[in-house]
Design a protein around this motif. Structure first.
Motif, PDB file in Angstrom:
ATOM      1  N   PRO A 279       0.961  15.637  27.620  1.00 57.01           N
ATOM      2  CA  PRO A 279       2.161  15.474  26.788  1.00 57.01           C
ATOM      3  C   PRO A 279       3.433  15.936  27.490  1.00 57.01           C
ATOM      4  O   PRO A 279       4.499  15.348  27.278  1.00 57.01           O
ATOM      5  N   VAL A 280       3.338  16.961  28.343  1.00 54.76           N
ATOM      6  CA  VAL A 280       4.517  17.413  29.101  1.00 54.76           C
ATOM      7  C   VAL A 280       4.968  16.313  30.068  1.00 54.76           C
ATOM      8  O   VAL A 280       6.164  15.996  30.154  1.00 54.76           O
ATOM      9  N   ILE A 281       4.021  15.713  30.797  1.00 59.14           N
ATOM     10  CA  ILE A 281       4.355  14.617  31.719  1.00 59.14           C
ATOM     11  C   ILE A 281       4.975  13.448  30.958  1.00 59.14           C
ATOM     12  O   ILE A 281       6.002  12.880  31.367  1.00 59.14           O
ATOM     13  N   MET A 282       4.368  13.091  29.835  1.00 57.20           N
ATOM     14  CA  MET A 282       4.871  11.970  29.044  1.00 57.20           C
ATOM     15  C   MET A 282       6.255  12.266  28.478  1.00 57.20           C
ATOM     16  O   MET A 282       7.102  11.360  28.392  1.00 57.20           O
ATOM     17  N   ALA A 283       6.506  13.525  28.111  1.00 56.98           N
ATOM     18  CA  ALA A 283       7.833  13.912  27.606  1.00 56.98           C
ATOM     19  C   ALA A 283       8.888  13.744  28.691  1.00 56.98           C
ATOM     20  O   ALA A 283      10.014  13.300  28.419  1.00 56.98           O
ATOM     21  N   VAL A 284       8.525  14.077  29.936  1.00 56.41           N
ATOM     22  CA  VAL A 284       9.441  13.895  31.065  1.00 56.41           C
ATOM     23  C   VAL A 284       9.800  12.417  31.217  1.00 56.41           C
ATOM     24  O   VAL A 284      10.974  12.053  31.411  1.00 56.41           O
ATOM     25  N   TYR A 287      11.730  11.084  27.712  1.00 54.45           N
ATOM     26  CA  TYR A 287      13.034  11.618  27.323  1.00 54.45           C
ATOM     27  C   TYR A 287      13.959  11.906  28.512  1.00 54.45           C
ATOM     28  O   TYR A 287      14.962  12.599  28.370  1.00 54.45           O
ATOM     29  N   SER A 288      13.624  11.386  29.689  1.00 50.89           N
ATOM     30  CA  SER A 288      14.518  11.526  30.851  1.00 50.89           C
ATOM     31  C   SER A 288      14.336  10.313  31.748  1.00 50.89           C
ATOM     32  O   SER A 288      13.466   9.469  31.514  1.00 50.89           O
ATOM     33  N   GLU A 291      11.447   9.521  36.357  1.00 52.01           N
ATOM     34  CA  GLU A 291      10.591   8.615  37.130  1.00 52.01           C
ATOM     35  C   GLU A 291      11.403   7.564  37.883  1.00 52.01           C
ATOM     36  O   GLU A 291      11.115   7.236  39.031  1.00 52.01           O
ATOM     37  N   GLU A 292      12.439   7.034  37.244  1.00 48.05           N
ATOM     38  CA  GLU A 292      13.253   6.008  37.889  1.00 48.05           C
ATOM     39  C   GLU A 292      14.192   6.598  38.943  1.00 48.05           C
ATOM     40  O   GLU A 292      14.407   6.005  40.008  1.00 48.05           O
ATOM     41  N   LYS A 293      14.713   7.776  38.650  1.00 46.25           N
ATOM     42  CA  LYS A 293      15.705   8.381  39.537  1.00 46.25           C
ATOM     43  C   LYS A 293      15.081   9.092  40.743  1.00 46.25           C
ATOM     44  O   LYS A 293      15.662   9.110  41.831  1.00 46.25           O
ATOM     45  N   TYR A 294      13.875   9.653  40.536  1.00 49.82           N
ATOM     46  CA  TYR A 294      13.278  10.472  41.597  1.00 49.82           C
ATOM     47  C   TYR A 294      11.917   9.959  42.067  1.00 49.82           C
ATOM     48  O   TYR A 294      11.686   9.831  43.268  1.00 49.82           O
ATOM     49  N   LEU A 295      10.994   9.684  41.121  1.00 46.68           N
ATOM     50  CA  LEU A 295       9.641   9.316  41.519  1.00 46.68           C
ATOM     51  C   LEU A 295       9.569   7.969  42.234  1.00 46.68           C
ATOM     52  O   LEU A 295       8.851   7.831  43.224  1.00 46.68           O
ATOM     53  N   SER A 296      10.305   6.980  41.745  1.00 48.04           N
ATOM     54  CA  SER A 296      10.255   5.650  42.365  1.00 48.04           C
ATOM     55  C   SER A 296      10.760   5.659  43.805  1.00 48.04           C
ATOM     56  O   SER A 296      10.071   5.185  44.709  1.00 48.04           O
ATOM     57  N   PRO A 297      11.950   6.215  44.066  1.00 46.89           N
ATOM     58  CA  PRO A 297      12.452   6.175  45.448  1.00 46.89           C
ATOM     59  C   PRO A 297      11.834   7.228  46.380  1.00 46.89           C
ATOM     60  O   PRO A 297      11.742   7.002  47.584  1.00 46.89           O
ATOM     61  N   HIS A 298      11.406   8.363  45.847  1.00 47.10           N
ATOM     62  CA  HIS A 298      10.929   9.462  46.707  1.00 47.10           C
ATOM     63  C   HIS A 298       9.627  10.060  46.160  1.00 47.10           C
ATOM     64  O   HIS A 298       9.584  11.253  45.812  1.00 47.10           O
TER      65      HIS A 298
END
Length: 330
Positions: A279-284, A287-288, A291-298
């Protein structure tokens, strides 16, 4: 008061952290349908699958071993009804609690089957519950000490049947709990049966170096075998993972790991961390724009960052739940 078995604690904590790491990789690995990167990273996908296909069998194996330890040495389990009540409190009530968490914070159309079998990562708890119910009536038979080479025929037959069932578990894929139980029950039973065998590691002159090399060889074998489909490969993989679990527990038993406050803390909170982390991962993600800003590119930088963040938040929330005396709700 029984002394804590730190070999068990290490394996339990390793398995839990591997599952957390796996879930932190799911976005970039393209494993989750709801949260998935458009450009799947095949390297991350490979590592994620290796982690989860090793950690989950190991968790069921160590659960079986601990059950045997409690049954044989600690006389922990009484009558069947009290046993069921205990497992309901430990496994079913948290499943209901976190299903409510999913419904409130991550609302969507959950099916009845999904709700009953465990939403998201909660599938593990009903599966473990059913596995315990299945092994309880046969505990005395499965944990009978074998005094001769031919005396273990019944146990070998049980392992063969459960191995075949696990290799053919895809026949039950429409029934999630039945599918998971049929797949993982063999590891729990082998963990139970390992109770007597692991004790022999104290008496044989097994080299720690040889055991560790053999364990790494079986990890490599699992990695290779798991790439192929078919019953024979599935059976080979089950045997490979089972031997790996026995070798790892045997190695740690010989090593006599010393008491460690960090390990004791993680082991004590391992189930709550498991419950809270997804649930913590899913909340990230929900509600933010992490994933698009950080996980996808880096991904190689921010998957470890996400892992550390999720572990820290899960540990803090677990401690808060303990202070608030929220057991057995969580």
């Amino acid at each position: 008061m029984f002394k804590r078995n730190f070999a068990v604690s290490i394996i339990r904590v390793m398995s839990m952290l591997a599952i957390v790491a796996y879930h932190c990789m799911c976005y970039n690995a393209g494993i989750w349908v709801r949260y998935s990167c458009s450009n799947v990273n095949e390297n991350i996908n490979t590592v994620a699958k290796l982690l989860v296909t090793t950690a989950l069998p190991m968790f069921f194996f160590i659960s079986g071993y601990v059950y045997a330890l409690n049954f044989k040495e600690r006389n922990k389990y009484g009558e069947f009804l009290s046993f069921v009540k205990n497992k309901c409190i430990r496994l079913i009530i948290p499943t209901i609690s976190f299903t409510i968490v999913y419904l409130i914070f991550f609302p969507r159309e959950y099916t009845i089957v999904e709700m009953l079998s465990g939403v998201g990562h909660l599938w593990f708890l009903p599966t473990l519950f059913v596995c315990f119910l299945l092994i309880y009536p046969f505990s005395n038979i499965l944990l009978k000490e074998v005094n001769s080479v031919t005396g273990g025929g019944e146990n070998m037959l049980v392992i063969m049947i459960l191995t075949w069932l696990s290799a053919n578990s895809n026949k039950f894929v429409e029934f999630p709990v039945a599918y998971a139980v049929s797949f993982y029950l063999v590891y729990m039973v082998i963990g139970m049966m390992s109770y007597h065998f692991i004790k022999s590691f104290f008496y044989i002159k097994a080299s720690k170096v040889i055991l560790s090399i053999m364990a790494m060889a079986f990890v490599l074998a699992h990695f290779i075998i798991s790439k192929y489909d078919g019953n024979m490969f599935s059976i080979a993989d089950i045997l490979c993972l089972s031997i790996l679990c026995v070798l790892l527990l045997g190695f740690l038993t010989l090593k006599h790991p010393k008491e460690n406050s960090s390990l004791r803390f993680l082991d004590k909170h391992s189930m709550r961390i498991y419950l809270i982390h997804q649930p913590v991962i899913m909340a990230v993600y929900e509600y933010s724009d992490f994933e698009e800003k950080y996980l996808s590119p880096h991904p190689y930088w921010y998957i470890p960052t996400l892992f550390i963040l999720v572990c820290a938040v899960s540990m803090i929330l677990s401690v808060v739940c303990e202070k608030l005396r929220m057991y057995p709700i969580i």
